[in-house]
Design an enzyme around this catalytic site. Structure first.
Site, PDB file in Angstrom:
ATOM      1  CE  LYS A 188      19.402 131.736 -22.895  1.00  0.00           C
ATOM      2  NZ  LYS A 188      19.304 131.442 -21.662  1.00  0.00           N
ATOM      3  CG  ASN A 189      16.447 133.700 -18.461  1.00  0.00           C
ATOM      4  OD1 ASN A 189      16.858 132.633 -19.308  1.00  0.00           O
ATOM      5  ND2 ASN A 189      16.977 134.270 -17.635  1.00  0.00           N
TER       6      ASN A 189
ATOM      7  NE  ARG B 164      19.484 124.375 -16.056  1.00  0.00           N
ATOM      8  CZ  ARG B 164      19.586 123.595 -15.568  1.00  0.00           C
ATOM      9  NH1 ARG B 164      20.206 122.360 -16.067  1.00  0.00           N
ATOM     10  NH2 ARG B 164      19.059 123.238 -14.355  1.00  0.00           N
TER      11      ARG B 164
ATOM     12  CG  ASP C 125      25.276 129.433 -19.134  1.00  0.00           C
ATOM     13  OD1 ASP C 125      25.753 129.326 -20.589  1.00  0.00           O
ATOM     14  OD2 ASP C 125      24.648 130.371 -18.664  1.00  0.00           O
TER      15      ASP C 125
ATOM     16  CG  MET D 138      20.997 132.548  -6.160  1.00  0.00           C
ATOM     17  SD  MET D 138      19.859 133.635  -6.827  1.00  0.00           S
ATOM     18  CE  MET D 138      18.480 132.166  -7.515  1.00  0.00           C
TER      19      MET D 138
END
Length: 434
Positions: free
Chosen positions: A22-23, A97, A121, A341
């Site tokens: 996905k990323n 996003r 998210d 993070m």
């Protein structure tokens, strides 16, 4: 709102194939705006975030064709710049996003980018400063309208420069790299992200005619070119899905083979699962996970409690900490999960506690898990998925639990996992979508 009904306690058996990452796909699709020529991309997953981005760039004017089950072509020959300032465009950006990575390609090729604060998210603050400051350093003028959250960047021609990023943001690095490919002169990016998906983007851009060196390091040098051409690209398998399948096998005591994982690009992930006591075997480019009656968390050399924390690549990806936390609930021993993070990403643990897990949530970033050593089975529960990774972690917990569980808001899971219930049911799970 859709839900999953999960009948827990069933073992899995067989082969499963991870979807495309996905990323990586989100970056690659945005990069198609850098050229008027055709970009063909293979191994694109059929998931909500990717499909929404494809629909968005269609509205921008990119010609999109589906050429196979997981193959698309993109041709950004006639881009509608007026649509970029429309309320419809801004509304769609606010719910996705990945749309933030449109900024770099649009500014560098067309001289203007407008975007609203992107969604995604609900895992705490996720700043855009790295993106915006980096592109400003290349010479773009930035304006922000606080009333509607709209950002606008304009530039007649970007110019290369040296920059030290305030954080090794993956999407921020991707945005700046894409902008720098068509900038005038040389751009040097220090403290750049170097994840495999960012490496994939850089390699694709070089095939398009870009001049990027330092790939796989945190120091990237980009020599700007006048024009980029078309190319063909194959997306890596999703490392987060690979890790999720390892977690499912461990929690349910199952024997599965995860096929075609691109093992060389998994980095520290296999060893991180081994630290939790999970047996793994690399067979060619596959991962075999044998059935285990139990697994024991390792300790540090001095015998102190193990800490598992996320870090920029080549450290452990934060997207797998939710999965590892769930796995630890049935391990022998204790572990501190430290989510450095992102804040608020561990708040889903109250659902696990309701299922019988022994977890102490110390603060928004840290949780101590005392494993049951599979002596006490989690019990089914009624829960809601707050984000993609928490959603898959709750699904793993439910698959191992005694009784029936219900997970609401599974649209969050759909954002990152393709037909997950069908694929898991094919190897023995009992999951129903309602």
């Amino acid at each position: 709102m859709a839900s999953f009904i999960i009948e827990g306690g069933h073992k899995l058996h067989g082969d499963i194939y991870p979807q495309g990452a996905k990323n990586e796909v989100l970056q690659i699709i945005c990069a198609s705006l850098l050229t008027s020529e055709e970009i063909t991309v293979h191994n694109i997953p059929d998931i909500l975030d990717v499909n929404n981005l494809i629909q968005l760039i269609r509205r921008i004017g990119v010609k999109v064709e589906k050429k196979g089950v997981d193959t698309y072509s993109f041709k950004a020959e006639n881009v509608d710049l007026e649509y970029l300032a429309s309320d419809d465009f801004l509304k769609k950006c606010s719910s996705l996003r990945g749309s933030v990575m449109l900024i770099g390609p649009l500014v560098t090729r067309f001289g203007r980018a407008v975007i609203s604060k992107p969604g995604g998210d609900k895992i705490g603050r996720r700043r855009l400063d790295t993106h915006l400051l980096g592109i400003q350093k290349l010479g773009a003028k930035f304006e922000y309208n606080d009333a509607d959250g709209m950002c606008e960047l304009t530039a007649s021609k970007l110019k290369g420069c040296y920059m030290l990023l305030d954080e090794a943001s993956v999407t921020g690095t991707a945005n700046i790299v894409m902008a720098a490919t068509l900038a005038e002169g040389i751009t040097t990016i220090y403290n750049a992200a170097c994840e495999p998906y960012l490496q994939q983007l850089c390699k694709m851009l070089n095939r398009m005619g870009a001049k990027i060196s330092g790939i796989a390091s945190n120091l990237l040098t980009i020599e700007g070119v006048d024009k980029l051409k078309g190319t063909e690209h194959t997306v890596l398998p999703d490392m987060i899905e690979v890790g999720s399948f390892i977690g499912m096998a461990a929690m349910t005591g199952s024997e599965i083979t995860i096929k075609n994982v691109s093992y060389e690009n998994l980095g520290i992930i296999p060893d991180s699962f081994k630290r939790l006591g999970i047996e793994l075997e690399q067979i060619g480019d596959d991962i075999f996970v044998p059935a285990q009656d139990g697994y024991e968390i390792d300790t540090f050399i001095d015998g102190s409690i193990m800490t598992i924390a996320d870090a920029p690549w080549p450290g452990l990806t934060p997207d797998l900490l939710s999965v590892m936390l769930v796995i630890a609930t049935q391990a022998k021993g204790s572990v501190l999960i430290h989510q450095k993070m992102f804040e608020s990403r561990l708040f889903f643990v109250d659902k696990l506690i309701d299922m019988g897990a022994q977890i102490i949530l110390c603060d928004p970033h840290r949780a101590v898990v005392n494993g049951h050593n599979k002596q006490i089975q989690l019990r089914g529960g009624n829960m809601t998925s707050p984000d993609i990774r928490a959603g898959i972690a709750l699904l793993i917990a439910a698959m191992s639990a005694k009784g029936v569980s219900r997970i609401h808001n599974i649209e969050q899971i759909d954002r990152g996992y393709q037909n997950i219930e069908d694929r898991l049911n094919a190897i023995g799970a009992r999951i129903t979508r309602i």
